[in-house]
Design an enzyme around this catalytic site. Structure first.
Site, PDB file in Angstrom:
ATOM      1  N   GLY A 171       0.831  -1.209   0.000  1.00 28.78           N
ATOM      2  CA  GLY A 171       0.000   0.000   0.000  1.00 28.78           C
ATOM      3  C   GLY A 171       0.862   1.254   0.000  1.00 28.78           C
ATOM      4  N   ILE A 173       2.390   3.043   2.322  1.00 27.41           N
ATOM      5  CA  ILE A 173       3.660   3.125   3.070  1.00 27.41           C
ATOM      6  C   ILE A 173       4.724   2.258   2.410  1.00 27.41           C
ATOM      7  CG2 ILE A 173       4.785   2.766   5.295  1.00 27.41           C
ATOM      8  CD1 ILE A 173       2.011   3.277   6.618  1.00 27.41           C
ATOM      9  N   PRO A 199      -3.554 -12.459  -9.762  1.00 26.34           N
ATOM     10  CA  PRO A 199      -2.404 -11.671 -10.178  1.00 26.34           C
ATOM     11  C   PRO A 199      -2.723 -10.899 -11.457  1.00 26.34           C
ATOM     12  CG  PRO A 199      -1.854 -14.016 -10.030  1.00 26.34           C
ATOM     13  CD  PRO A 199      -3.320 -13.902  -9.844  1.00 26.34           C
ATOM     14  N   ARG A 265       2.368  -4.121  12.301  1.00 26.62           N
ATOM     15  CA  ARG A 265       1.756  -4.574  13.540  1.00 26.62           C
ATOM     16  C   ARG A 265       2.514  -5.795  14.049  1.00 26.62           C
ATOM     17  NH1 ARG A 265      -0.085  -0.327  13.802  1.00 26.62           N
ATOM     18  NH2 ARG A 265      -2.259   0.315  13.688  1.00 26.62           N
ATOM     19  N   ASP A 289       9.590  -2.031  14.804  1.00 19.79           N
ATOM     20  CA  ASP A 289       8.986  -0.887  15.485  1.00 19.79           C
ATOM     21  C   ASP A 289       7.766  -1.351  16.281  1.00 19.79           C
ATOM     22  OD1 ASP A 289       8.711   1.866  16.143  1.00 19.79           O
ATOM     23  OD2 ASP A 289       7.113   2.054  14.655  1.00 19.79           O
ATOM     24  N   HIS A 314       7.353   1.492  18.961  1.00 21.62           N
ATOM     25  CA  HIS A 314       6.252   1.945  18.103  1.00 21.62           C
ATOM     26  C   HIS A 314       6.295   3.470  17.914  1.00 21.62           C
ATOM     27  CE1 HIS A 314       1.926   0.823  16.686  1.00 21.62           C
ATOM     28  NE2 HIS A 314       2.434   1.825  15.955  1.00 21.62           N
ATOM     29  N   GLY A 316       6.999   4.839  14.744  1.00 19.99           N
ATOM     30  CA  GLY A 316       7.004   5.073  13.300  1.00 19.99           C
ATOM     31  C   GLY A 316       6.419   6.420  12.887  1.00 19.99           C
ATOM     32  N   SER A 317       5.337   6.831  13.498  1.00 23.60           N
ATOM     33  CA  SER A 317       4.699   8.095  13.090  1.00 23.60           C
ATOM     34  C   SER A 317       5.126   9.257  13.983  1.00 23.60           C
ATOM     35  CB  SER A 317       3.174   7.945  13.107  1.00 23.60           C
ATOM     36  OG  SER A 317       2.709   7.670  14.416  1.00 23.60           O
TER      37      SER A 317
HETATM   38  C1  8YV Z   1      -0.189   4.982  16.032  1.00 23.13           C
HETATM   39  C2  8YV Z   1      -0.114   3.525  14.108  1.00 23.13           C
HETATM   40  O1  8YV Z   1      -1.455   5.336  15.664  1.00 23.13           O
HETATM   41  O2  8YV Z   1      -1.466   4.926  12.793  1.00 23.13           O
HETATM   42  C3  8YV Z   1      -1.238   3.788  13.163  1.00 23.13           C
HETATM   43  O3  8YV Z   1      -1.913   2.815  12.777  1.00 23.13           O
HETATM   44  O4  8YV Z   1       0.217   2.426  14.363  1.00 23.13           O
HETATM   45  C4  8YV Z   1       0.591   4.662  14.794  1.00 23.13           C
HETATM   46  O5  8YV Z   1       0.751   5.750  13.981  1.00 23.13           O
HETATM   47  C5  8YV Z   1       0.430   6.084  16.801  1.00 23.13           C
HETATM   48  O6  8YV Z   1       1.331   5.506  17.652  1.00 23.13           O
HETATM   49  C6  8YV Z   1      -0.569   6.919  17.533  1.00 23.13           C
HETATM   50  O7  8YV Z   1      -1.399   6.104  18.345  1.00 23.13           O
END
Ligand code: 8YV
Length: 353
Positions: A171, A173, A199, A265, A289, A314, A316-317
């Site tokens: 997707g 990302i 496919p 995840r 992460d 965690h 990443g964002s």
């Molecule tokens: C969390 C994430 O939301 O957006 C997602 O699905 O896994 C992260 O960006 C972030 O830690 C805020 O809760």
């Protein structure tokens, strides 16, 4: 009785975003008052009669919550791109809209995916902890000390060497991650997504053009992806359908020099199998992460103990820009839903359930 609509917000969204909600006189704003994850009990106590709720991954949206909320609830706004904590079928059935935060976090998560690939391949964990321990003066230099596999060949293109990036999920990302890898000289990309869909070679040739100068982008089965990738990026949604997609069988097929990166995840990767794979050298290293069972990941966790497994909590964002974008998007989604207007990003529930 005040004629105002109650909205419940499970985190303080900070001084730049809270005013978007505070300034709306038509809202009766109820905000979780503490600087930690919202208590379930508090949420259940305050949700009855609410027209909207803004919440996070740790706040489950299930029958219990929706029953408590009652028929007044029009919108759930989650400050995340992921929505496996939300019962989509139930929302659809009760005509509750779902807002989420795609796009605004794509760059931050793609950045950290690339960062983890290089941290893992180049021994960032073992080497930085060696320096922190004061062991640098004692380390004996030898030509191959601290070495790891090289995830680039841009400046010395080789007639024979190829470099393949594999993506479980392809997707937004994943595609942003691949885009970042192009200047490093990756020659091939493989992806597996939607095992049930057929496919489409035309899609692959479109991708191949799109990701120029890569030689090919191909959709393959999981076995081929495991076998041929020099780095595997796990970037598929969480939930039951993707549970333990990376299991012992997958890890055993990977190259001994390969790196596994999970920025999606924890549930997608079988932690016990990964710890075994690292211990026994089936793969070279891992950058995570996210971990199954987070945040309860302690120093005695088998993956935390592995010298070639980089574990981040965690984040990443977690850039100022991205979190501001997510909080703003979540606040706008809440407002749009409560007022019956458009949202910045609404998940199409009919297409998903
Ligand atoms: C969390 C994430 O939301 O957006 C997602 O699905 O896994 C992260 O960006 C972030 O830690 C805020 O809760």
């Amino acid at each position: 009785a005040s004629g105002r609509t109650k909205v419940v917000v499970t985190r303080d969204l900070g001084p730049d975003v809270m005013p978007l909600l505070q300034e709306r006189s038509e809202l009766d704003l109820v905000v979780w008052p503490e600087n930690r994850a919202c208590d379930r009990g508090w949420l259940l106590e305050h949700i009855p009669g609410a027209g909207g709720v803004l919440l996070m991954l740790s706040d489950k949206v299930n029958e219990e919550l929706l029953d408590k909320a009652g028929p007044s609830l029009k919108v759930v706004s989650t400050m995340s791109v992921g929505y496996e904590h939300v019962d989509l079928a139930l929302l659809a059935k009760r005509n509750v809209r779902l807002g989420y935060t795609p796009d605004v976090l794509t760059d931050a998560v793609a950045d950290i995916s690339v960062m983890l690939a290089f941290m893992a391949s180049r021994n960032a964990k073992g080497t930085t902890s060696l320096v922190s321990r004061g062991d640098w003066p004692n380390a004996t230099w030898s030509p191959f000390a601290f070495c790891g596999p090289q995830l680039s060949l841009a400046s010395s293109p080789s007639q024979t060497r190829t470099l393949t990036a594999g993506f479980l999920g392809f997707g937004r990302i994943a595609q942003a991650t691949l885009r970042r890898l192009l200047p490093f000289g990756f020659t091939h990309a493989l992806y597996s997504s939607n095992p049930s869909s057929t496919p489409s070679p035309s899609q692959d040739s479109a991708y191949t053009k799109d990701f120029h100068p890569i030689q090919s982008v191909r959709r393959v089965d999981y076995d081929t992806l495991a076998k041929e990738s020099d780095v595997v990026f796990v970037l598929a949604p969480g939930g039951e359908k993707t549970y333990h997609l990376v299991n012992e069988g997958f890890l055993r097929k990977m190259k001994k020099t390969a790196v596994l990166v999970n920025t999606a995840r924890g549930t997608l990767v079988d932690s016990d199998a990964l710890a075994k794979a690292l211990r026994e050298g089936w793969i070279w290293a891992a950058g995570l992460d996210v971990v199954e069972g987070e945040p309860n990941v302690t120093p005695d966790h088998p993956l935390v103990k592995e010298p070639r497994c980089v574990v981040l909590p965690h984040i990443g964002s977690a850039t100022f820009e991205t979190r501001l974008g997510m909080a703003t998007c979540a606040a706008r989604n809440l407002l749009g839903g409560v007022l019956g207007e458009g949202m910045q990003a609404e998940l199409d529930l009919k297409g998903r359930t």
